[in-house]
Motif scaffolding. Sequence first.
Motif, PDB file in Angstrom:
ATOM      1  N   SER A 130       1.896   5.227  -7.201  1.00  0.00           N
ATOM      2  CA  SER A 130       1.779   5.764  -5.850  1.00  0.00           C
ATOM      3  C   SER A 130       0.494   5.281  -5.213  1.00  0.00           C
ATOM      4  O   SER A 130      -0.551   5.183  -5.873  1.00  0.00           O
ATOM      5  CB  SER A 130       1.800   7.301  -5.869  1.00  0.00           C
ATOM      6  N   ILE A 131       0.557   4.988  -3.909  1.00  0.00           N
ATOM      7  CA  ILE A 131      -0.610   4.544  -3.133  1.00  0.00           C
ATOM      8  C   ILE A 131      -1.004   5.690  -2.211  1.00  0.00           C
ATOM      9  O   ILE A 131      -0.213   6.107  -1.360  1.00  0.00           O
ATOM     10  CB  ILE A 131      -0.282   3.281  -2.324  1.00  0.00           C
ATOM     11  N   ASP A 132      -2.200   6.205  -2.386  1.00  0.00           N
ATOM     12  CA  ASP A 132      -2.622   7.351  -1.585  1.00  0.00           C
ATOM     13  C   ASP A 132      -3.836   7.061  -0.728  1.00  0.00           C
ATOM     14  O   ASP A 132      -4.427   7.985  -0.147  1.00  0.00           O
ATOM     15  CB  ASP A 132      -2.911   8.554  -2.490  1.00  0.00           C
ATOM     16  N   ASP A 133      -4.259   5.775  -0.632  1.00  0.00           N
ATOM     17  CA  ASP A 133      -5.449   5.456   0.147  1.00  0.00           C
ATOM     18  C   ASP A 133      -5.163   4.440   1.245  1.00  0.00           C
ATOM     19  O   ASP A 133      -6.034   3.690   1.666  1.00  0.00           O
ATOM     20  CB  ASP A 133      -6.552   4.919  -0.768  1.00  0.00           C
ATOM     21  N   ALA A 134      -3.900   4.391   1.724  1.00  0.00           N
ATOM     22  CA  ALA A 134      -3.553   3.439   2.781  1.00  0.00           C
ATOM     23  C   ALA A 134      -4.192   3.862   4.098  1.00  0.00           C
ATOM     24  O   ALA A 134      -4.316   5.049   4.403  1.00  0.00           O
ATOM     25  CB  ALA A 134      -2.032   3.346   2.932  1.00  0.00           C
ATOM     26  N   GLY A 135      -4.591   2.878   4.883  1.00  0.00           N
ATOM     27  CA  GLY A 135      -5.212   3.148   6.171  1.00  0.00           C
ATOM     28  C   GLY A 135      -4.741   2.182   7.237  1.00  0.00           C
ATOM     29  O   GLY A 135      -3.608   2.244   7.691  1.00  0.00           O
ATOM     30  N   ALA A 136      -5.612   1.238   7.616  1.00  0.00           N
ATOM     31  CA  ALA A 136      -5.312   0.319   8.718  1.00  0.00           C
ATOM     32  C   ALA A 136      -4.535  -0.908   8.268  1.00  0.00           C
ATOM     33  O   ALA A 136      -4.270  -1.799   9.075  1.00  0.00           O
ATOM     34  CB  ALA A 136      -6.612  -0.111   9.394  1.00  0.00           C
ATOM     35  N   GLU A 137      -4.145  -0.966   6.994  1.00  0.00           N
ATOM     36  CA  GLU A 137      -3.467  -2.165   6.495  1.00  0.00           C
ATOM     37  C   GLU A 137      -2.094  -2.332   7.133  1.00  0.00           C
ATOM     38  O   GLU A 137      -1.378  -1.361   7.361  1.00  0.00           O
ATOM     39  CB  GLU A 137      -3.304  -2.094   4.968  1.00  0.00           C
ATOM     40  N   THR A 138      -1.731  -3.576   7.381  1.00  0.00           N
ATOM     41  CA  THR A 138      -0.400  -3.895   7.909  1.00  0.00           C
ATOM     42  C   THR A 138       0.456  -4.610   6.871  1.00  0.00           C
ATOM     43  O   THR A 138       1.609  -4.940   7.146  1.00  0.00           O
ATOM     44  CB  THR A 138      -0.516  -4.763   9.165  1.00  0.00           C
TER      45      THR A 138
END
Length: 673
Positions: A130-138
């Motif tokens: 699981s990815i829980d630190d996504a932000g401005a990435e496209t």
Amino acid sequence: MTKGGNTSLTALSEDSGSVVVSLGWTSASGAGDADVSVLLLDEGGKVRSDGDFYFYNNPAAADGSVQLLGKTPTDSGDEDRISLDLTAVPQEVVRIVVAASQYGDARFGDLDDLRMTVSDRSGEPLAGFSIDDAGAETAFIFGELYRRGPEWKFRAVGQGYETGLAGLATDFGITVDEGEDTPAPPALPVPAPAEAAVGAAVAAAPAPAAVRAAPPAADAPAAPAVPALPVQRTARSPRTTKKKTTLPKAAGKSLAENDTWRQACLFPAPTLKSDREREVRATSILLSVMAQVPELGRRLTAGFGAPAGRMQTFTEVSLPHGDAPRRPDGVIRVERAGRIWTALLETKTNGNPLKPEQVQEYMDIAARRGYEAVITLSNDVALDGVPIVDVKIDGRRKHKVGLWHLSWAEVAHQAQMLLLHEGVGNPAHAWLLQELLTYLRHEQSGCHGFHNMGPAWVPVRKGVEDETISAGDERAVGVVESWERLIRQVCLRLGGELGQKALPVQRARRGSDPHARRGAAAERLCREGRLFAELRIDGTNSVVAVTADLRTGRIRTSAEVAAPEGAYPLPTVKRLVRMLADAPADLHVESIVEGDNGPRGTLERLRPEPGGLLPANGAPITGFRLSLIKGMGSGRGSAETGFIRSVDAAVSRFHSGVLAHLAGFEGRSGRRG
């Protein structure tokens, strides 16, 4: 698993030669989405050629090593699946990178519950991340599979890019052509392509370099350093390979003397009388076409864990079981690298229900003989990937058998996608697909998909009309389940016509109980007398809402479109009315004004006076709500007066008559200069 962790697939499963990778996410608004991609890398960490890049325009490898299976709705959002046949991966490929990207202004921080799961061919999960630190990435690299000696290992990566798919592709050696900015998925309507694109069409994104790189595993091959990339203002032009055959847009002129003449069909249906005869013929026709048209056979079996390889199909096979042999309706066998994958097929047509005891016998036979799967095929539509029938699984058995369900509507959808949009490599295969669709659509075939709302429909509808139904009535739950199956089938039909994925919107949070969700919907049905659903089509920003009001006997289809930013109000409403010149005159249009109800009216009244949509107090318009209302069929079936056909017709009319005319409305400004 945690970011940077790795594990051996061989240690997790004895059958790790073929796996299914699932990427999932949820969106609170229901509009969030992402496109998956797969890159095959050599020892240098680069693709051997642009053909090693698999995405929505290049969904499958010729050798069967990679196949994008598409999106499926789950009880907590969407899931995009990829089939990887590791035994077919070329030796020079040492890493398989699994990524996803968004387009436009969308960011991964807008999505919730980003996750990746690796399962074996039977569907048993092996590893998850699981990815829980996504932000401005496209764009995001979720994970990778890599060789370590004779085995394959999985690594949880979680590396994000703010440069979108263009930055990710460039980083791994994909050549990005200079050209105009173009969003990733094409906007609707999409013409049927005459060729299969196999180049890389990557979205532009003006942003800095990649971020959040995961630490490499101790035994993983060295990954290339992520350079600081220049601003990407380009999009890759699609490349094409050998021309594929699709159905012509305009049929050739008929040589018949009058309308009573009917062309000869390879699979005649008018003489079918009994249910048994329909089942036998439908099974034989489908299995023979699957064996002769590899594209269709692979498309229908890949999601069930079948490898890519030589397929043979059989009917009326006798298999020993106790005192008397059993005869499944069909057997599918696929040979790959000396191994044979086998599935037993149980078929029902004309709405006949599957028999649990019969399916249980086939599961027992498959487990005893070492077969991999049992597939049920009927008019019913499975929900949340759960089989239609319940069977008992003996946990003491070492060999696992997967139980899967396929709807006749899904068969027609996949055939339509190949025939009208993606194409097949042989003109004779295209003709066979057309004959198969002709048969499936014939009223005597019994293969029309979900076409009965069930025994609870009539009493629940009457209870709602008479206001005598009470909260907690179990029959309402059955109606809600039938409603979900109907919406899923509407999405299949619409997606097959458009060549785009159409999926029900699931707004429930991850981990929520689908039974509790349906129970809550049943309570609303008893209280308000309404059934409600939303669906979304790839390439559009709008969510189509469908409401069936059982008290008034009407179906409302609606969608909201945003007003272009910075546009003057009057030119905006004039442009909207002008784009809807061919829309139905009874279309209801309402201005959306913050904190208040905006002006509204029918298109017939607004055409001569578009200014009627402007708020009297000069409040800014943020968007428009478009709605069509039509009468609702009361019957439980799909006859002309049936509820199922009326819902299907309402969605079709709304999309073709309204949404199809609004492509580009939100993206253009009404200002001059």
